[in-house]
Enzyme design. Structure first.
Site: not given
Ligand code: AGP
Length: 648
Positions: A521, A528, A33, A80, A643, A8, A525, A106-107, A544
């Site tokens: 993943e 994205e 934050r 938080w 987000k 926090c 990344k 905090n912690g 394949h």
């Molecule tokens: C991850 O880098 C992305 N921004 C996206 O795939 C994200 O993981 C996905 O929209 C799921 O979101 P959530 O974990 O908040 O449910």
């Protein structure tokens, strides 16, 4: 149930100005934050006044406007919560029984329950659900006229992580702070009008005694108020001073209006290192990192440690929040993990572990698919919904659907009180703290660690892993925090690999087993944040179809860590290289042979294959970021992405 606090915000000030104003300004600086409640404790002539509010710092400021507090010494906090609801009672500062001592923390105090029981026997009465409150009572118990000594004795009893600042009614104008595994920064400011320390200010020196009027280090005059400051983040004091001491673990700072003294855990005066901060505010918000993504990548060792804290109790793994008895866990005969995006990839890793350790069939499904089909669900089916934001529309719809069909649903989320948390039968909160960059990094690591614990819990309940095996796995899992730190300490090889693929039009990520989940993943990344087209495949699929893509210079990024399928991955590399691919291999330290098959090798520490997702994902996050920066992309806010995805 443990009621943990996590990272926090702490601020404290003692000087000549009204503490209320300085604390509110400091807390406002920490708002980025994320937090759900805020509070201050201000020393007035008639005692310490504590005022807390659920919600925003502006609401706290508004409330403070109704009081006429004039004190010039106080501490403040933004909380938080992950456990223990956001409320005024749970908000900091917390006070001792008689209100003479107030603290912010905090912690995570791992042994808070034991300490609370001990203190309760001695007559202490607790009012909040938090682990932090125990700190105020412990200091009260140890207080015999010297706050530094009381904090020192108390800190020696604490297990866990902490950044603490405390004030005491009997010692007006004094703040005492200490830390372990949670940041605390101290500064002294001579103020705009200058002062004794202003003329002699010299950054980056060492001093033991008061650094304000005396030694003068770090007291350079700048705009802002005069006095001593403490905070969990430099940004909270940047307007007044740029010359700070970052406390080391086990150091204690005693702040007075005219300077700061430092002590060690033996109570002896100690040397500290002064640092001059020349970042601008924007950089400071990012903790000195150029972007939030890099800051969050670097927070991952902390996320691992916090996610594991308090989970091993008396040698047994405990996840109380799930509210499932060992019998219910044992009866579980089918697990679905439902999620989207990066959270879905964490699920792919969980599948490997749940099936390998607990021997429960586990399916991982994209939530937007799960919700529109008719999956087989019985009363012994457990659905695990993974969502950083806790508000992804498809994941929520899938949760509702699964519950209607009779499944028990558990959420793994980063956001307290989020819809996923509210609508699940039980919830594990990842300890990532607010994630600001759109691309998930530290949340993913928090999810993987939480899911790993869940897999161990199932295996423990089903008797598939013995207690010593669970303990060994837990220890090795905890070691990954240090291993990730090592990866982050030298990123040259990752940068070189990134330079080699920055101009590519497309890239392929391959791996087997957990390595294939990591590949997905890695590819996500990269696409994205760098807008470079990337695909991931289980390496065995190359022949394949995907191998048709390979031509001269085509980047193939392979998870080639030592695993039961290592040789198979090497064969896939040879096939790709024979067709001109540029191979970037994530490999295990000590594997010299891999250099024969790869153009670029990124070494990571040796870990059990089950934990390779934690270590091997980190270089892929950095690779994506380096490529994105080279291509001039905004790594924190990639185009077209949000987000939280709250619509279908
Ligand atoms: C991850 O880098 C992305 N921004 C996206 O795939 C994200 O993981 C996905 O929209 C799921 O979101 P959530 O974990 O908040 O449910």
């Amino acid at each position: 149930m443990p009621q943990y606090e996590i990272m926090c915000g702490i601020v404290g000030y003692t000087g000549e100005s009204k503490a209320q104003k300085v604390l509110i300004e400091g807390l406002s600086r920490l708002e980025y934050r994320g937090y759900d409640s805020a509070g201050v404790a201000i020393q007035e002539t008639d005692g310490i006044h504590v005022i807390c509010r659920k919600g925003k710092v502006a609401e706290l400021a508004h409330t403070l406007g109704h009081f006429s507090l004039t004190g010039t010494c106080g501490i403040g906090h933004t909380r938080w919560a992950t456990h223990g609801k956001p409320s005024e009672v749970n908000a900091h500062p917390h006070t001792s029984c008689d209100g003479d001592i107030a603290i912010v923390h905090n912690g995570i105090i791992e042994n808070y329950a034991e300490l609370r029981d001990e203190l309760a026997i001695r007559g202490h009465v607790f009012t909040s659900e938090t682990d932090s409150e125990v700190v105020a009572h412990l200091i009260e118990d140890n207080y015999h006229g010297d706050l530094v000594e009381a904090v020192r004795l108390s800190a020696m009893r604490l297990i866990g992580s902490y950044g603490i600042a405390a004030v005491c009614e009997q010692e007006p104008g004094i703040i005492v702070a200490t830390r372990k595994d949670s940041p605390i920064v101290v500064g002294y400011a001579a103020g705009a009008e200058g002062g004794a320390g202003a003329a002699s200010a010299e950054a980056a020196s060492s001093a033991s005694a008061r650094n304000g009027a005396g030694a003068g280090a770090g007291a350079k005059a700048q705009k802002g108020v005069r006095g001593s400051f403490v905070a969990s983040d430099i940004i909270a004091m940047l307007d007044s001073t740029r010359d700070v001491v970052v406390l080391a673990d086990g150091q204690i700072a005693k702040l007075a209006p005219d300077g700061v003294e430092y002590f060690d855990m033996q109570g002896k005066s100690c040397e500290v290192t002064h640092t001059h901060i020349d970042w601008d505010l924007d950089l400071a918000e990012k903790g000195g990192y150029p972007d939030f993504m890099l800051k969050e990548i670097h927070e991952q060792p902390r996320v691992i440690r916090d996610t594991l804290a308090g989970r091993m109790v008396g040698g047994a793994l405990v996840i109380d929040e799930l509210d499932l008895s060992p019998e219910e866990l044992d009866l579980t005969d089918r697990v679905y993990v439902i999620a989207c995006g990066t959270s879905y990839h964490a699920g792919l890793i969980a599948k490997n572990l749940i099936e390998a350790w607990a021997r429960i069939p586990c399916e991982v499904e994209v939530a937007s698919e799960f919700r529109y089909r008719n999956p087989i669900i019985t009363p012994t089916t457990v659905v695990v919904a993974v969502s950083q934001s806790g508000e992804t529309a498809d994941t929520l719809a899938a949760i509702r659907d699964a519950r209607v069909k009779g499944a028990k649903v558990f959420g793994i989320t980063n956001v307290l009180g989020s819809p996923v948390a509210r609508e699940s039968d039980g919830v594990i909160y990842t300890k990532a703290n607010k994630e600001i960059a759109v691309a998930s990094t530290k949340s993913f690591i928090g999810q993987v660690v939480s899911l790993t614990l869940l897999a161990m819990l199932f295996a423990q309940a089903k008797g598939k892993l013995t207690t010593p095996q669970v303990r060994l796995l837990f220890r090795e899992l905890a070691d990954t925090a240090d291993q990730v730190e090592r990866i982050l300490s030298d990123t040259d090889a990752i940068r070189d690999a990134a330079l080699a693929c920055k101009d590519a039009e497309s890239a392929l990520f391959i791996g087997r087993g957990i390595g294939s989940a990591i590949s997905y993943e890695g590819a996500l990344k990269l696409k994205e944040i760098s807008y470079l087209h990337a695909e991931a495949y289980a390496a065995g699929e190359m022949k394949h179809g995907p191998i048709a893509l390979i031509d001269e210079g085509f980047p193939v990024i392979a998870i080639a860590t030592k695993s039961p399928t290592y040789d198979k991955v090497v064969s896939n590399l040879q096939e790709s290289r024979a067709r001109g691919a540029k191979i970037i291999a994530i490999a295990t330290e000590g594997d010299e042979d891999i250099k024969n098959y790869a153009d670029y090798v990124i070494y990571i520490p040796k870990v059990r294959d089950a934990f390779s997702a934690i270590t091997a994902t980190v270089p892929l996050q950095l690779l994506a970021r380096f490529v994105a920066i080279e291509r001039g992309c905004d790594v924190d806010q990639p185009r077209n992405l949000a987000k939280s995805v709250t619509v279908e």
